[in-house]
Design an enzyme around this catalytic site. Structure first.
Site, PDB file in Angstrom:
ATOM      1  N   SER A 267       0.815  -1.215   0.000  1.00  0.00           N
ATOM      2  CA  SER A 267       0.000   0.000   0.000  1.00  0.00           C
ATOM      3  C   SER A 267       0.853   1.272   0.000  1.00  0.00           C
ATOM      4  O   SER A 267       1.507   1.587  -0.987  1.00  0.00           O
ATOM      5  CB  SER A 267      -0.949  -0.040   1.207  1.00  0.00           C
ATOM      6  OG  SER A 267      -1.928   0.956   1.127  1.00  0.00           O
TER       7      SER A 267
ATOM      8  N   LYS B 272      -0.884  -4.266  -3.136  1.00  0.00           N
ATOM      9  CA  LYS B 272      -2.167  -3.711  -2.686  1.00  0.00           C
ATOM     10  C   LYS B 272      -2.270  -2.284  -3.217  1.00  0.00           C
ATOM     11  O   LYS B 272      -1.726  -1.348  -2.634  1.00  0.00           O
ATOM     12  CB  LYS B 272      -2.236  -3.745  -1.155  1.00  0.00           C
ATOM     13  CG  LYS B 272      -3.645  -3.595  -0.579  1.00  0.00           C
ATOM     14  CD  LYS B 272      -3.955  -2.168  -0.270  1.00  0.00           C
ATOM     15  CE  LYS B 272      -5.325  -2.009   0.360  1.00  0.00           C
ATOM     16  NZ  LYS B 272      -5.687  -0.602   0.614  1.00  0.00           N
TER      17      LYS B 272
ATOM     18  N   ASP C 271      10.144   5.572 -10.284  1.00  0.00           N
ATOM     19  CA  ASP C 271       9.746   6.162 -11.571  1.00  0.00           C
ATOM     20  C   ASP C 271      10.455   7.481 -11.838  1.00  0.00           C
ATOM     21  O   ASP C 271      10.764   7.808 -12.979  1.00  0.00           O
ATOM     22  CB  ASP C 271       8.230   6.375 -11.615  1.00  0.00           C
ATOM     23  CG  ASP C 271       7.473   5.104 -11.977  1.00  0.00           C
ATOM     24  OD1 ASP C 271       8.122   4.057 -12.130  1.00  0.00           O
ATOM     25  OD2 ASP C 271       6.231   5.156 -12.097  1.00  0.00           O
TER      26      ASP C 271
END
Length: 465
Positions: free
Chosen positions: A304, A329, A315
């Site tokens: 999460s 999740k 990224d």
């Protein structure tokens, strides 16, 4: 005359286009109204059926049942048709949820979830009773105090594991590689979670561990980074951000943690069925900790909010992610308060990393895959397992005494040479695994990479000079 006709023709064309636009708009509006009407009619019809069943049960069921029990049961059944994270929270469970976010509560110290219909440990929280007892990510909780968990929802399971400090609960656990489940009896305690831990390693390399995300995490992180920076005379030469076995927490804290290391662009975005759930969070240029390389440590217990942080830093090229694939999740839950004081935790959207990747089910793939144990450690454990499986027991010896009659010797098929005494058992493999993990192979690899970076930088500066 010709000019007049041209103007008249243009007016006619404009009028026709206007009529077409209005007609198209009316058709679309009618379609939406019909669709809404169809949904409303369906809801009305099935609501009537529900009310009919409720009324019949209340009037004719063999025993009297109160309306709250019936309605709560119906809500539970309705939400069970959705995803495992969408649940109704009776008032006392709703209070548990609020306490969790504050960072202090009573219980065992594990984050749980549903995976393939099984109650599963997402991650034990460091330094809690569950962590000390040896529970691991992906353990399946089959029973709680002897009661099967297959019909429990998440919040019921959480509530059963909660209790007064000093009381115990027994979890029956299944684990990959085990031939049969094992019981863990764990004593409950007040769980005071220190969200952030820090340490200055050699070569002025910083190490920050975030055990979970709560409402204090961003402040604790800033304090830790400021303290490490003060202790490093020439500034930090690199940083390891450890979010292994971190089960997550509030979205806003994940955003603030990632923002601490980023100065621009997207951190995370959410997309849902409703346009109001489509949101994007951006980094702020002020206050970012930069100027040093970073490695983020992850594993299957990183879930999460942890995955949001790892995905954003990966990224944007701010950090190298090292470890194993994360939990996966990637859905957003909205917590709603209902009129009777109960709550509804409703999945409303999915998370996406800055590059547009969905976290759901896939998780975050590390840039450098490193298992928890080194190849030598894995080989040693495998050797222990083989040794254990091959070890002789008394019942395996020819002519051994039977327990039921020690006066009668079991006849041997043929004379055999005396068997050697079995060697003393090797160290318990689970204990050995704990010792191996205390050496922390993944962290060692991360620190080695940061040291290498510093060496390469020094070499490049010499060449440039």
């Amino acid at each position: 005359m010709s000019s007049h006709r041209g103007a008249s023709g243009l007016r006619t064309l404009f009028f026709l286009l206007l009529v077409m636009v209005f007609s198209l708009g009316a058709i679309l509006l009618m379609g939406q109204l019909q669709s809404s009407r169809a949904v409303s009619e369906d809801t009305y019809v099935f609501s009537e059926v529900f009310n009919e069943v409720l009324s019949t049960v209340q009037e004719h069921y063999v025993k009297e049942v109160d309306a709250k029990t019936l309605i709560y049961g119906a809500i539970k059944g309705m939400l069970a048709e959705l995803d495992p994270h969408t649940v109704h929270l009776p008032p006392e469970y709703f209070q548990d949820m609020k306490v969790d976010i504050s960072g202090e509560f009573g219980g065992l110290g594990i984050e749980i979830g549903m995976r393939h219909g099984m109650l599963t440990v997402v991650s034990p929280i460091e330094d809690t009773p569950a962590w000390k007892a040896g529970l691991k990510s992906n353990d399946m909780i089959l029973k709680i105090d002897g009661e099967p968990t297959q019909n429990l929802d998440l919040m019921e399971a959480v509530h059963k594991m909660r209790g007064k400090k000093g009381t115990s609960v027994t979890l029956t656990v299944g684990r990959e590689g085990w031939t049969e489940p094992q019981d863990f009896t764990i004593v409950r305690d007040i769980i005071k979670i220190q969200s952030v831990k820090k340490e200055l390693k050699e070569y002025d390399l910083g190490y920050v561990r975030i055990t979970n995300f709560n409402e204090n995490t961003d402040r604790e992180l800033k304090q830790a980074l400021d303290d490490l920076t003060r202790k490093a005379p020439d500034g930090l030469k690199g940083l390891v951000l450890d979010i292994r076995n971190n089960p997550g927490g509030p979205l806003d804290q994940a955003v603030k943690v990632a923002d601490a290391f980023l100065s621009e662009n997207v951190i995370v975005s959410t997309k849902g069925r409703d346009l109001s759930d489509d949101k994007t969070w951006y980094a702020h240029p002020e206050g970012a900790y930069s100027g040093f390389p970073m490695i983020v440590l992850v594993n299957g217990g990183s879930a999460s909010a942890s995955e949001i942080v790892a995905g954003a830093l990966q990224d944007q090229g701010r950090a190298v992610v090292l470890g194993t694939q994360t939990f996966g999740k990637g859905s957003v839950q909205t917590l709603l308060t209902l009129k009777d004081g109960s709550g509804l935790k409703l999945t409303t959207a999915y998370y996406y990393t800055p590059s547009g990747r969905s976290i759901q089910e896939k998780g975050i793939e590390p840039d450098i895959k490193v298992e928890e144990l080194s190849p030598d450690q894995r080989l040693a454990l495998e050797h222990m397992r083989r040794e254990r499986n091959q070890r002789l027991r008394e019942q395996d010896l020819e002519g051994h005494f039977q327990s039921k009659d020690t006066d009668e010797k079991k006849p041997a098929a043929a004379p055999v040479p005396a068997e050697p005494e079995p060697e003393p058992p090797a160290a318990d493999e689970e204990e050995a695994e704990k010792i191996f993990k205390s050496e922390d192979y993944q962290l060692e690899r991360a620190l080695d990479l940061l040291k290498s970076w510093e060496i390469f930088q020094a070499v490049l500066k010499k060449k440039a000079a």
